[in-house]
Design a protein around this motif. Sequence first.
Motif, mmCIF file in Angstrom:
data_model
loop_
_atom_site.group_PDB
_atom_site.id
_atom_site.type_symbol
_atom_site.label_atom_id
_atom_site.label_comp_id
_atom_site.label_asym_id
_atom_site.label_seq_id
_atom_site.Cartn_x
_atom_site.Cartn_y
_atom_site.Cartn_z
ATOM 1 N N ASP A 85 13.634 68.941 -38.043
ATOM 2 C CA ASP A 85 13.922 70.313 -37.624
ATOM 3 C C ASP A 85 13.239 71.328 -38.535
ATOM 4 O O ASP A 85 13.300 71.217 -39.764
ATOM 5 C CB ASP A 85 15.431 70.574 -37.647
ATOM 6 N N GLY A 86 12.600 72.307 -37.907
ATOM 7 C CA GLY A 86 12.007 73.411 -38.656
ATOM 8 C C GLY A 86 10.626 73.171 -39.204
ATOM 9 O O GLY A 86 10.048 74.073 -39.830
ATOM 10 N N VAL A 87 10.039 71.993 -38.963
ATOM 11 C CA VAL A 87 8.725 71.683 -39.532
ATOM 12 C C VAL A 87 7.635 72.622 -39.013
ATOM 13 O O VAL A 87 6.890 73.207 -39.810
ATOM 14 C CB VAL A 87 8.354 70.203 -39.296
ATOM 15 N N PRO A 88 7.460 72.802 -37.700
ATOM 16 C CA PRO A 88 6.365 73.678 -37.241
ATOM 17 C C PRO A 88 6.481 75.093 -37.786
ATOM 18 O O PRO A 88 5.483 75.700 -38.207
ATOM 19 C CB PRO A 88 6.503 73.651 -35.715
ATOM 20 N N GLU A 89 7.693 75.616 -37.793
ATOM 21 C CA GLU A 89 7.897 76.981 -38.274
ATOM 22 C C GLU A 89 7.570 77.106 -39.761
ATOM 23 O O GLU A 89 6.963 78.107 -40.191
ATOM 24 C CB GLU A 89 9.345 77.404 -38.017
ATOM 25 N N ALA A 90 7.969 76.106 -40.550
ATOM 26 C CA ALA A 90 7.672 76.140 -41.985
ATOM 27 C C ALA A 90 6.171 76.059 -42.234
ATOM 28 O O ALA A 90 5.629 76.792 -43.081
ATOM 29 C CB ALA A 90 8.397 75.002 -42.693
ATOM 30 N N LEU A 91 5.494 75.182 -41.505
ATOM 31 C CA LEU A 91 4.042 75.062 -41.679
ATOM 32 C C LEU A 91 3.338 76.359 -41.296
ATOM 33 O O LEU A 91 2.406 76.801 -41.986
ATOM 34 C CB LEU A 91 3.515 73.904 -40.832
ATOM 35 N N GLU A 92 3.764 76.973 -40.205
ATOM 36 C CA GLU A 92 3.154 78.236 -39.783
ATOM 37 C C GLU A 92 3.384 79.332 -40.813
ATOM 38 O O GLU A 92 2.478 80.130 -41.108
ATOM 39 C CB GLU A 92 3.712 78.644 -38.422
ATOM 40 N N ALA A 93 4.590 79.386 -41.376
ATOM 41 C CA ALA A 93 4.891 80.392 -42.395
ATOM 42 C C ALA A 93 4.033 80.186 -43.635
ATOM 43 O O ALA A 93 3.514 81.155 -44.217
ATOM 44 C CB ALA A 93 6.374 80.345 -42.754
ATOM 45 N N LEU A 94 3.867 78.953 -44.058
ATOM 46 C CA LEU A 94 3.041 78.662 -45.235
ATOM 47 C C LEU A 94 1.577 79.011 -44.976
ATOM 48 O O LEU A 94 0.902 79.576 -45.839
ATOM 49 C CB LEU A 94 3.185 77.187 -45.618
ATOM 50 N N MET A 124 -3.609 72.320 -37.888
ATOM 51 C CA MET A 124 -3.039 73.044 -39.021
ATOM 52 C C MET A 124 -3.509 72.495 -40.365
ATOM 53 O O MET A 124 -3.374 73.168 -41.396
ATOM 54 C CB MET A 124 -1.511 73.005 -38.973
ATOM 55 N N PHE A 125 -4.049 71.280 -40.366
ATOM 56 C CA PHE A 125 -4.365 70.607 -41.625
ATOM 57 C C PHE A 125 -5.869 70.518 -41.850
ATOM 58 O O PHE A 125 -6.604 69.946 -41.046
ATOM 59 C CB PHE A 125 -3.733 69.213 -41.646
ATOM 60 N N GLY A 126 -6.293 71.094 -42.970
ATOM 61 C CA GLY A 126 -7.712 71.075 -43.303
ATOM 62 C C GLY A 126 -8.163 69.806 -43.978
ATOM 63 O O GLY A 126 -9.363 69.586 -44.170
ATOM 64 N N ALA A 127 -7.228 68.956 -44.355
ATOM 65 C CA ALA A 127 -7.555 67.674 -44.992
ATOM 66 C C ALA A 127 -6.495 66.658 -44.598
ATOM 67 O O ALA A 127 -5.302 66.966 -44.620
ATOM 68 C CB ALA A 127 -7.600 67.815 -46.514
ATOM 69 N N PHE A 204 14.038 72.683 -43.730
ATOM 70 C CA PHE A 204 12.675 73.197 -43.762
ATOM 71 C C PHE A 204 12.606 74.717 -43.689
ATOM 72 O O PHE A 204 11.591 75.304 -44.094
ATOM 73 C CB PHE A 204 11.835 72.555 -42.657
ATOM 74 N N SER A 205 13.661 75.365 -43.209
ATOM 75 C CA SER A 205 13.635 76.821 -43.164
ATOM 76 C C SER A 205 13.629 77.427 -44.564
ATOM 77 O O SER A 205 13.230 78.580 -44.750
ATOM 78 C CB SER A 205 14.830 77.359 -42.374
ATOM 79 N N THR A 206 14.045 76.646 -45.561
ATOM 80 C CA THR A 206 14.071 77.135 -46.944
ATOM 81 C C THR A 206 12.784 76.827 -47.703
ATOM 82 O O THR A 206 12.606 77.312 -48.823
ATOM 83 C CB THR A 206 15.247 76.506 -47.712
ATOM 84 N N LEU A 207 11.889 76.032 -47.107
ATOM 85 C CA LEU A 207 10.715 75.579 -47.846
ATOM 86 C C LEU A 207 9.760 76.709 -48.230
ATOM 87 O O LEU A 207 9.293 76.737 -49.376
ATOM 88 C CB LEU A 207 9.973 74.492 -47.056
#
Length: 220
Positions: A85-94, A124-127, A204-207
Amino acid sequence: MIFDLDGTLVDSAPDIHASVNATLRDAGERTLTLDRVRSFIGGGVDMLWALIASDLGIDPAERSRLIAAFMSRYHHATQLTRLFDGVPEALEALARSGHPLGICTNKPHAATMAVLDHFGLAPMFGAVVSGDSLAVKKPDPAPLVEAFARLGADPSRPRGIFVGDSEFDANCARNAGVPLILFMGGYRHGPVASLPHHAQFDDFSTLPALVAETMDKLIA
C-alpha cells in the motif's frame, strides 16, 4: 534513492511459492507452505533452491534441473504479486522532490522487469540492477554501488539512500557505506535490532518525509 524489490515494494512471496510448489509437484517432491518459502526468500534463486533442497532432503545434483524448471514459470509470475500500500504515491512524491530512483534486487532481471512492467513502474527507475546483472549478489556491495553509479553517483563514495527489508539489504548497505531505511512489512528473518539501519517505517505514506529527514542528517 535505491530500492529493493521483493518484500520492499512488492509482496511477491505468493507467486514465488506457487512457482516453487508447481516445480516440486512435477518432480514428485513434497510441497512447502507459504511461510516456509517466504523464509527462504532474499538471497536469490540459487540460495532459494539450496535451502529448499536442504529442507526437503533433495539430492544437490537435482538442483540445477529444478532451478531450470522453476525459472520457466518464475520469469513471468506476476498474477499473485501485490504492491504494498502506498508504493506508487511514495515513488511519485520522491521523484517530484528530485530524487533519481533505482532498483537493486537479487531477483533475476527478467522476473524483475516482468513485475515492474506489470505494475507500470518501470519508467520510474533510471537504474535496475538485478540478481544476474553482476557476478555477485547482495549482501556484496557491488550491485548497490553499481545501481548508484548508473544514476550518476560517484561509485567510490555513493551519496544516497537504500530502502530494503531484509538482512541482505541491511548488510549490503553497510558494506557499501550508505544508510538503509528499513521497511518493516517485508521478509526480515531476524530481530530489527540485529539489522544495521538508520531509520525504519511500516507505512509508505511516511517515507518521503523520512527520506527528507535522513538526507538532512547526511548533509549536516
